[in-house]
Motif scaffolding. Structure first.
Motif, PDB file in Angstrom:
ATOM      1  N   THR A 150       0.880  -1.171   0.000  1.00 57.72           N
ATOM      2  CA  THR A 150       0.000   0.000   0.000  1.00 57.72           C
ATOM      3  C   THR A 150       0.915   1.217   0.000  1.00 57.72           C
ATOM      4  O   THR A 150       1.278   1.759   1.046  1.00 57.72           O
ATOM      5  CB  THR A 150      -0.912   0.003   1.240  1.00 57.72           C
ATOM      6  N   PRO A 152       2.163   4.855  -2.378  1.00 62.10           N
ATOM      7  CA  PRO A 152       1.992   5.742  -3.538  1.00 62.10           C
ATOM      8  C   PRO A 152       3.050   5.451  -4.593  1.00 62.10           C
ATOM      9  O   PRO A 152       4.180   5.057  -4.266  1.00 62.10           O
ATOM     10  CB  PRO A 152       2.175   7.148  -2.944  1.00 62.10           C
ATOM     11  N   ASP A 205      -2.359   1.313  -9.863  1.00 63.71           N
ATOM     12  CA  ASP A 205      -3.814   1.302  -9.798  1.00 63.71           C
ATOM     13  C   ASP A 205      -4.287   2.715 -10.124  1.00 63.71           C
ATOM     14  O   ASP A 205      -4.103   3.646  -9.335  1.00 63.71           O
ATOM     15  CB  ASP A 205      -4.277   0.897  -8.398  1.00 63.71           C
ATOM     16  N   GLU A 207      -7.146   4.105 -10.239  1.00 63.40           N
ATOM     17  CA  GLU A 207      -8.211   4.666  -9.418  1.00 63.40           C
ATOM     18  C   GLU A 207      -7.686   5.233  -8.109  1.00 63.40           C
ATOM     19  O   GLU A 207      -8.147   6.270  -7.634  1.00 63.40           O
ATOM     20  CB  GLU A 207      -9.278   3.598  -9.136  1.00 63.40           C
ATOM     21  N   THR A 208      -6.715   4.564  -7.509  1.00 56.82           N
ATOM     22  CA  THR A 208      -6.233   4.968  -6.190  1.00 56.82           C
ATOM     23  C   THR A 208      -4.918   5.752  -6.240  1.00 56.82           C
ATOM     24  O   THR A 208      -4.573   6.450  -5.289  1.00 56.82           O
ATOM     25  CB  THR A 208      -6.023   3.742  -5.293  1.00 56.82           C
ATOM     26  N   GLY A 209      -4.174   5.624  -7.344  1.00 56.36           N
ATOM     27  CA  GLY A 209      -2.861   6.248  -7.417  1.00 56.36           C
ATOM     28  C   GLY A 209      -1.810   5.495  -6.632  1.00 56.36           C
ATOM     29  O   GLY A 209      -0.683   5.961  -6.473  1.00 56.36           O
ATOM     30  N   LEU A 210      -2.175   4.299  -6.140  1.00 55.87           N
ATOM     31  CA  LEU A 210      -1.241   3.457  -5.394  1.00 55.87           C
ATOM     32  C   LEU A 210      -0.671   2.388  -6.315  1.00 55.87           C
ATOM     33  O   LEU A 210      -1.174   2.152  -7.420  1.00 55.87           O
ATOM     34  CB  LEU A 210      -1.944   2.793  -4.213  1.00 55.87           C
ATOM     35  N   ALA A 212      -0.307  -1.085  -7.776  1.00 52.49           N
ATOM     36  CA  ALA A 212      -1.105  -2.306  -7.863  1.00 52.49           C
ATOM     37  C   ALA A 212      -0.244  -3.507  -7.475  1.00 52.49           C
ATOM     38  O   ALA A 212      -0.710  -4.459  -6.843  1.00 52.49           O
ATOM     39  CB  ALA A 212      -1.650  -2.487  -9.273  1.00 52.49           C
TER      40      ALA A 212
END
Length: 341
Positions: A150, A152, A205, A207-210, A212
């Motif tokens: 998890t 960025p 990802d 959508e989240t900017g994290l 994947a």
């Protein structure tokens, strides 16, 4: 890989690794619940594949002690901490094109984090900036980890820095008295020679900017390859262990790296980890060349490396007095080399 999924030859090799000494064919057969003929056939197959097994007259079989680069799940697992054993799932293959490439494909198919893929040989090993990575059989540790952090995207460099610290500390653990330094951003040096390269590849990802996923690749020269390093890298490449192998153990080194990564990757952005990375910097105070590529043209700019900044970038000073921090993103277009005397 679980015990139930092992083939007969893998069970024989695992039993020899666990024994640490001579084991008779009769003892192996009884332990594994197979015939002595099956044991003999497994040993013959393993030997033909390059496994370091020797036959001892009237005593059975044993693994040779000085085979640093022959890697096996059981031989690695016996050195893992409880935390590492619970964090990682090991898989060792004889040969793969690239452990990073295979794990990236598995990541795209939804494989869980924690898979550690090790190859005894890579036929298409990958380095940074599209370079190839020499990965011959019998001399290296070629390992990739599939991570689901998890984190960025702009912090992905911290995975590489954590790996560099883990590898450096592990080398010094298995080679007491040695010193392992980090050449920003991803190379490990001993005695001014490169012994390890690290390559982190990631997916985002949207959508989240994290992240994947992240695939962390670690390639280590355990021993010089047969015949020595190729001429094009002979003046810069080195190995963790001496050419004669001595008491070298690549399985122990792999385990020590994983033991450290199991802890470090829980918080790769910690201030303590960054300080440990900084403390091993090979470039601090050195004259370097910063190579920039623009519109197909390459320019080398002399600079002095000042140190690692708070974002794990390399701070440099140019001849005109200006300073700049080089980031991992810029390294796609910029590479840093030691300036030759």
């Amino acid at each position: 890989m679980t015990e139930n999924n092992l083939t007969t030859k893998e069970k024989v090799l695992a039993a020899l690794a666990e024994s640490g000494g001579d084991v008779s064919g009769e003892t192996l057969a009884a332990k594994l619940g197979i015939s002595r003929t099956a044991v003999w056939k497994a040993v013959q197959t393993l030997t033909a594949e390059g496994a370091p097994i020797e036959t001892v007259p009237r005593r059975g079989y044993r693994l040779k002690k000085q085979e640093a680069a022959y890697l096996h799940e059981t031989r690695i697992q016996k050195h893992l901490t409880k935390e590492a054993a619970e964090t990682f799932t090991l898989r060792v293959e004889d040969a793969l094109p690239s452990t990073n490439t295979v794990l990236k494909q598995m990541a795209g198919e939804g494989a869980p984090g924690g898979i550690v893929l090790i190859a005894r040989e890579q036929t298409a090993g990958k380095g940074r900036l599209g370079r190839s990575f020499l990965s011959p059989a019998g001399s290296g540790l070629y390992m990739s980890l599939l991570l689901r952090p998890t984190l960025p995207v702009d912090q992905a460099l911290r995975i590489t820095t954590a790996a560099a610290v883990a590898v450096s500390e592990a080398i010094e653990q298995v080679r007491p008295g040695s010193a392992a330094k980090i050449k920003w951003v991803n190379d490990i040096y001993m005695n001014e020679r490169k012994v390890c390269g690290i390559l982190t590849e990631a997916g985002m990802d949207l959508e989240t900017g994290l992240l994947a996923y992240a695939v962390l690749g670690i390639g280590i020269n355990l021993l010089p390859p047969p015949g020595g390093f190729p001429p094009e890298i002979a003046d810069i490449a080195g190995s963790v262990f001496a050419p004669d192998g001595g008491e070298a153990d690549g399985n122990l080194l792999a385990a020590e790296i994983l033991n450290r990564l199991a802890r470090m990757l829980c918080d790769p952005c910690s201030a303590d980890l960054l300080e440990r990375y900084r403390g091993r910097s090979l470039l601090d105070g050195r004259e370097i060349l910063v190579r920039r590529c623009t519109m197909g043209d390459s320019t080398e700019i002399p600079a002095v490396a000042l140190g690692i900044d708070e974002n794990a970038g390399l701070r440099v000073r140019y001849p005109d007095g200006t300073e700049e921090s080089l980031s991992s993103g810029e390294v796609v277009q910029t590479s840093v080399h030691l300036k030759k005397a």
